[in-house]
Design a protein around this motif. Structure first.
Motif, short mmCIF file in Angstrom:
data_model
loop_
_atom_site.label_atom_id
_atom_site.label_comp_id
_atom_site.label_asym_id
_atom_site.label_seq_id
_atom_site.Cartn_x
_atom_site.Cartn_y
_atom_site.Cartn_z
N THR A 14 0.85 -1.19 0.00
CA THR A 14 0.00 0.00 0.00
C THR A 14 0.89 1.24 0.00
N LEU A 15 0.32 2.38 -0.32
CA LEU A 15 1.09 3.61 -0.31
C LEU A 15 1.65 3.89 1.08
N LYS A 18 4.65 1.73 1.61
CA LYS A 18 5.80 2.22 0.86
C LYS A 18 6.46 3.40 1.58
N VAL A 19 5.64 4.35 1.97
CA VAL A 19 6.19 5.55 2.61
C VAL A 19 6.89 5.18 3.92
N LYS A 309 1.90 11.15 1.31
CA LYS A 309 0.61 10.68 0.79
C LYS A 309 -0.21 11.85 0.25
N ILE A 312 1.24 13.18 -3.00
CA ILE A 312 0.91 12.30 -4.13
C ILE A 312 -0.54 12.50 -4.55
N ASN A 313 -1.43 12.53 -3.56
CA ASN A 313 -2.85 12.71 -3.87
C ASN A 313 -3.13 14.06 -4.52
N SER A 318 4.80 12.18 -8.02
CA SER A 318 4.31 10.93 -8.58
C SER A 318 4.62 9.79 -7.63
N GLU A 319 3.69 8.85 -7.49
CA GLU A 319 3.94 7.67 -6.66
C GLU A 319 5.12 6.88 -7.21
N VAL A 322 8.26 7.57 -5.27
CA VAL A 322 8.32 6.80 -4.03
C VAL A 322 8.71 5.36 -4.33
N ASP A 323 8.14 4.78 -5.39
CA ASP A 323 8.45 3.40 -5.77
C ASP A 323 9.94 3.23 -6.04
#
Length: 721
Positions: A14-15, A18-19, A309, A312-313, A318-319, A322-323
């Motif tokens: 999940t985001l 990840k964070v 989060k 990004i929202n 961009s997510e 983070v990836d």
């Protein structure tokens, strides 16, 4: 195949998970930690929830195999995807077996022993559960007021680069997954942390990009070329932008130009510090700037977990960015073998056998002896075993000889100066008195010192700085010994007995009041666990001093920064037509340091003669050879560090008066001669031009070969293109 597995793992996260991988928390944040009760307040203040801890990616400062096993086991039981934690710590110059501080190791000029010290530190740390060490620190330094000079190897880019490579080899080996007795290295502090204005820690750094590339970046690059897995950001600014939010430094230079694909971590709290620096209004903007600059792990602040989060929202980040960071962290965990063996090398029983073993202590003793620099000796040392000795000073029976960044070491298990001497002599031949504290003195202490010294034939003074007076945030404007210690020397001088001073400190000092009052000075730095034994070996000649300074000792703090590889001026003091006043000089002190880079004495003497070049002309692809005969002209066997410097007489931009290009350590018996050869190549003559291009220019050069940066034989040659 491995990356495919890791990509798949990232897709399952999940985001929030990840964070959470991007935050590093101190050990007490984890429920299985023995210090868990200390952290309730900080967790609330930072906004750290148990869910964040459960999904977090790395741990700072865990100590001991059992605690690491407990934390990792609890974490894996609660982490949804079973992603193991990374355990990191500052293993800078030893874990439990403490070696000399890095500045001292630099003075050994011994790359093999430096690598061995890192290998032993890694072995002890790994068996105790550590996966990553925040070392080596390779910041070039020129200002001894800065406390962290003790953590570097000195003022020269070439020498620092060689030690950077040696430490990385020692820490990491060549296969982290299968060599579970090694740890991943994290080079720091990127970049130019060693050049703060005024020598004040965390302060502004301001220099041209050309100077940055010429002097300060080479050692970081050398560590990365050796395969260093991680990089830590610096606290300071680089061209007006704090390093932890500096996109040019981290994305453009580190990632794109240097092709670094490893993990980038902030220093403690450095992401949130973008706010007081004045480049972020709040934590949200700090998170945005740090991540877009390329910082993968935020150490001990919560800007990422509290704001990424939302960023990004809102479409600000961009997510995928983070990836990228998560994937780099997972790759490091995989390279360490943590997915297959989450407890890796942690072993409670083996820990008892390996940590602080006799074998490790022997290595620490050898390196300590080769790191102490003999700065003065008027025929006094080595001591005669028939002499009665008074050991006087605040370090006579003081275990504070490990130095900063020795948090896992034990002062109680270190060999103190008096211990070392007692192992050489009959107890009836040694007297001891404290004389004074490090910064305080009483009449009773002074009287005891004078009474004790009066019974002895010779006096050994054990003097220096408390370890808190150097290291991080240990900056000093007055770099003399504390006044009370200078008073002690003055009082003892009146007895008329021969005196040797042994100094324990983490920086070059202004030695006035010491070097002019005593017959011999041995710079011991903070020599580590076996320091007292090594010092006794040196004082009694069982080991011949061979170390040489890798950082100049100033004549006065008013000269600072003072360093050997300086630029000339249009009005140099030593020019043939120099006028008496209108030259670059001080009116009250010399321009030169008290003791130069490369300087160090021995119990023997060496002469240099018959120096020659194989050709007066160098061309691209065709090196020339410099050859010199070095002879031991004294009565004792000894090691000499033969140093090669080169000057570019006329460059497109001003070039240093001398630059170290190579060195060799040789061992000679009394009367023995050796012919030493150095290859001089066109590559060694390259430098950064005003347009930042990197190449050499045809023209006149001068090679210098000798025992230090001020003495040597000059041999001119030309580069033809």
């Amino acid at each position: 195949m491995i990356d495919k597995h890791l990509h798949s793992l990232v897709q399952k996260m999940t985001l929030e998970e990840k964070v959470a991988q991007l935050i590093q928390l101190a050990t007490p944040f984890y429920e299985a930690s023995k210090d868990r009760g200390q952290i309730t307040g900080p967790m609330v203040e930072m906004g750290i929830t148990e869910d964040i801890v459960t999904s977090s990616g790395s741990v700072l400062g865990a100590s001991g195999a059992q605690e690491v096993i407990n934390i990792q086991k609890h974490h894996l039981q609660n982490n949804r995807l079973g992603i193991p934690l990374l355990f990191m710590a500052d293993i800078v110059h030893g874990y439990k077996t403490i070696f000399p501080v890095p500045l001292a190791i630099g003075c050994s000029w011994d790359l093999e022993l430096a690598e061995e010290s890192a290998r032993i530190a890694a072995k002890e740390a790994a068996v105790s559960g550590v996966h990553v060490t925040f070392a080596p620190m390779v910041d070039l330094v020129r200002d001894p007021r800065w406390g962290r000079v003790m953590e570097t190897t000195g003022e020269d880019p070439h020498l620092n680069s060689e030690f950077a490579r040696a430490f990385v080899r020692g820490f990491q080996g060549n296969d982290l997954k299968n060599q579970t007795d090694r740890v991943a290295a994290c080079v720091k502090h990127f970049a130019a942390y060693g050049a703060p204005e005024g020598g004040r820690d965390y302060n502004t750094v301001n220099m041209s990009e050309r100077q940055l590339r010429e002097s300060y970046l080479p050692a970081y690059k050398a560590a990365l070329d050796e395969g260093c897995e991680m990089v830590m950001t610096a606290f300071n600014t680089v061209d007006g932008v704090p390093a932890s939010g500096n996109k040019w430094l981290m994305r453009d230079l580190l990632r794109e130009e240097w092709n670094f694909e490893g993990v980038l971590i902030s220093d403690w709290g450095a992401v949130k510090e973008l706010i007081p620096h004045g480049v972020a209004e709040d934590e949200k903007e700090a998170a945005y700037k740090a991540l877009t600059a390329g910082v993968d792990i935020e150490m001990m602040t919560a800007c990422y977990v509290n704001h990424l989060k939302d960023l990004i929202n809102e479409g600000e980040i961009s997510e995928a960015v983070v990836d990228e960071s998560v994937l780099r962290i997972l790759r490091l965990k995989d390279r360490l073998g943590l997915f297959d063996a989450p407890f890796r090398g942690a072993d409670v029983e083996a820990e008892r056998e390996i940590v602080l073993s006799n074998e490790n202590r022997r290595a620490a003793r050898e390196l300590a002896a080769k790191s102490c620099v003999l700065l003065k000796n008027e025929g006094f040392l080595p001591l005669d075993r028939s002499q009665k000795v008074a050991v006087i000073g605040p370090f006579a029976q003081n275990g504070d000889i490990l130095g900063p960044w020795s948090w896992a070491g034990s002062k109680e298990q270190s060999v103190q100066v008096l211990d070392g001497l007692r192992n050489k002599l009959d107890a009836s031949s040694i007297y001891s008195a404290e004389g004074c504290g490090i910064e305080t003195i009483t009449e009773a202490q002074l009287k005891d010192a004078l009474d004790t010294a009066s019974r002895a034939d010779v006096i050994v003074l054990a003097l220096g700085e408390h370890s808190d007076m150097s290291g991080e945030a240990g900056c000093r404007a007055d770099i003399r010994l504390p006044k009370v210690q200078l008073e002690l020397i003055s009082h003892l001088k009146q007895l008329g007995k021969p005196m040797a001073a042994v100094l324990f400190n983490g920086r070059p000092l202004d030695l006035h009041g010491v070097i002019d009052q005593v017959d011999a000075v041995l710079e011991a730095w903070y020599p580590g666990t076996e320091g007292g034994a090594a010092i006794a070996d040196l004082l009694y000649g069982d080991v011949n001093p061979s170390a040489k300074l890798t950082m100049s000792f100033p004549y006065s703090v008013g000269q600072v920064p003072v360093y050997y590889n300086k630029f000339n001026t249009g009005r140099p003091k030593d020019a043939p037509d120099a006028q008496e006043r209108y030259v670059s000089q001080y009116l009250d002190i010399p321009n030169d340091p008290l003791l130069p880079f490369g300087f160090g004495l021995s119990y023997t003497t060496f002469s240099y003669h018959e120096a020659s070049l194989s050709s007066q002309a160098l061309t691209v692809g065709e090196p020339i050879n410099l050859s010199v005969t070095v002879e031991n002209t004294g009565q004792a066997a000894g090691e000499e560090i033969v140093q090669l410097y080169i000057r570019d007489v006329a460059g497109e931009v001003v070039r240093p008066l001398k630059e170290l290009k190579a060195f060799k350590k040789i061992f000679l018996q009394p009367g023995e001669k050796k012919r030493i050869d150095f290859a001089i190549t066109e590559e060694q003559l390259r430098y950064y031009h005003s347009d930042l291009s990197y190449h050499s220019d045809p023209g006149k050069f001068i090679a210098f070969v000798g025992p230090n940066s001020q003495e040597g034989i000059a041999l001119p040659f030309r580069l033809n293109k």
